[in-house]
Enzyme design. Structure first.
Site, short mmCIF file in Angstrom:
data_model
loop_
_atom_site.label_atom_id
_atom_site.label_comp_id
_atom_site.label_asym_id
_atom_site.label_seq_id
_atom_site.Cartn_x
_atom_site.Cartn_y
_atom_site.Cartn_z
N ASN A 147 0.93 -1.06 0.09
CA ASN A 147 -0.04 0.15 0.18
C ASN A 147 0.97 1.31 -0.14
O ASN A 147 1.62 1.45 0.84
CB ASN A 147 -0.92 -0.07 1.46
CG ASN A 147 -1.79 1.17 1.22
OD1 ASN A 147 -1.64 2.52 1.06
ND2 ASN A 147 -3.03 0.73 1.61
N ASN B 189 -0.15 4.52 -0.25
CA ASN B 189 -0.56 5.41 0.30
C ASN B 189 -0.37 6.80 -0.55
O ASN B 189 0.19 7.99 -0.19
CB ASN B 189 -0.07 5.91 1.80
CG ASN B 189 -0.90 6.91 2.41
OD1 ASN B 189 -2.02 7.45 2.13
ND2 ASN B 189 -0.49 7.50 3.50
N GLU C 297 -4.09 1.80 -2.95
CA GLU C 297 -4.12 3.28 -2.47
C GLU C 297 -3.17 3.87 -3.50
O GLU C 297 -2.41 4.86 -2.98
CB GLU C 297 -3.85 3.38 -0.93
CG GLU C 297 -4.67 4.49 -0.57
CD GLU C 297 -4.58 4.80 0.81
OE1 GLU C 297 -5.05 5.78 1.47
OE2 GLU C 297 -4.01 3.78 1.65
N ASP D 128 -3.94 -4.94 1.09
CA ASP D 128 -4.24 -4.30 2.36
C ASP D 128 -5.55 -4.88 2.84
O ASP D 128 -6.87 -4.16 2.23
CB ASP D 128 -4.00 -2.85 2.16
CG ASP D 128 -4.31 -2.16 3.44
OD1 ASP D 128 -4.79 -2.69 4.58
OD2 ASP D 128 -4.48 -0.75 3.55
N ASN E 97 -6.82 -4.61 5.71
CA ASN E 97 -7.18 -3.91 7.05
C ASN E 97 -7.75 -4.75 8.08
O ASN E 97 -8.66 -4.10 8.82
CB ASN E 97 -8.26 -2.89 6.45
CG ASN E 97 -7.62 -1.48 6.04
OD1 ASN E 97 -6.77 -0.99 6.89
ND2 ASN E 97 -7.92 -0.75 4.68
N ASP F 163 3.14 4.65 4.77
CA ASP F 163 2.88 4.11 6.20
C ASP F 163 2.80 2.70 6.39
O ASP F 163 2.74 2.02 7.19
CB ASP F 163 1.70 4.79 6.86
CG ASP F 163 0.32 4.73 5.96
OD1 ASP F 163 0.70 4.49 5.01
OD2 ASP F 163 -0.73 5.00 6.76
N HIS F 164 2.85 2.13 5.03
CA HIS F 164 2.93 0.43 4.93
C HIS F 164 4.44 0.35 4.68
O HIS F 164 4.82 0.88 3.93
CB HIS F 164 2.06 0.05 3.93
CG HIS F 164 0.55 0.23 4.44
ND1 HIS F 164 -0.53 -0.84 4.72
CD2 HIS F 164 -0.27 1.16 4.69
CE1 HIS F 164 -1.54 -0.37 4.92
NE2 HIS F 164 -1.53 0.90 4.82
#
Length: 255
Positions: free
Chosen positions: A7, A9, A35, A148, A150, A245-246
């Protein structure tokens, strides 16, 4: 076969952080990206179409939101942009590549952390997605569902599990759903076939010093059909550089 899922982001933000300098060095066969936060019209720069790969994007209708991509060295026989659920497909969350003997999916499951409405939509997708996953588990060809999801499956998969039991991503209903995938449906968590250790995370909040203190969650997966369970050879969560952030999750299969 080497498959990477990450991911980013925001694919344009990841590019500025060196993602496309790192990627060619990995020599992956398939790369699944989530994303992207961009429309294809915004990705005309050749950097977003690495020459070693056939590159495919499935955008969200809403600009700057969601979106998935899939890069592959081998040209797919067929592609599915979406899963046939309008509320999922308009957000660009599912892209499937058919290589004949193998199918690979780039998936970005909804997060329910922003509101009860989004959590309800996430639960709806989990219910609607399960019959598709049951069908996949019985398929003749091998599948790898990357992305992802989640959801942190078990207490070992996030640092502060006790305080997060009422938070989206570690709700009892979400964890039970993952139990169903692995224990009843028969799908496999590729990472856990090789690495049983604690503190193996793929996402860290931007709040506080979560990254510095390794206060993370393992919410990015490569989930496979049973035939690939014994073919997982190596797994890696790459943390030497930060593109988002991943962290990228790499799995090598004997295929």
């Amino acid at each position: 076969m080497k498959i990477i899922t990450v991911n980013v982001n925001g694919i344009r933000a990841a590019a500025k952080k060196g993602f496309f300098d790192w990627l060619p060095k990995q020599d992956a066969d398939v790369v699944c990206i989530q994303e992207t936060k961009a429309q294809q019209s915004q990705l005309t720069d050749p950097i977003f179409h690495p020459g070693a790969y056939h590159c495919y994007y499935h955008d969200a209708e809403k600009k700057g939101y969601s979106g998935v991509a899939l890069y592959s060295k081998r040209q797919p026989k067929n592609l599915k942009f979406g899963i046939g659920l309008d509320y999922v497909d308009k957000e660009g969350r599912y892209l499937e590549a058919d290589f004949g003997d193998l199918k690979v999916v780039s998936l970005y499951m909804q997060s329910g952390s922003s509101s009860e409405t989004r959590q309800a939509l996430k639960f709806r997708f989990m219910d609607d997605f399960l019959p598709h996953l049951r069908k996949i588990a019985k398929a003749k060809e091998n599948w790898v569902l990357c992305g992802d999801w989640n959801i942190a499956h078990k207490a070992i998969d996030l640092k502060n599990w006790r305080s997060n039991q009422k938070n989206s991503g570690f709700l009892a209903e979400e964890r039970a759903w993952m139990d169903t995938l692995f224990d009843e449906v028969g799908l496999c968590d590729a990472f856990r076939q090789v690495n049983p250790d604690a503190e193996q995370y793929t996402w860290w909040s931007n709040r506080g010093r979560a990254w510095d203190n390794n206060v993370g969650w393992r919410i990015d997966y490569q989930i496979t059909t049973p035939g690939l369970q014994a073919r997982v050879k190596t797994v890696e969560i790459y943390k030497q550089q930060r593109f988002s952030d991943h962290a990228p999750l790499t799995v090598c299969y004997e295929i």
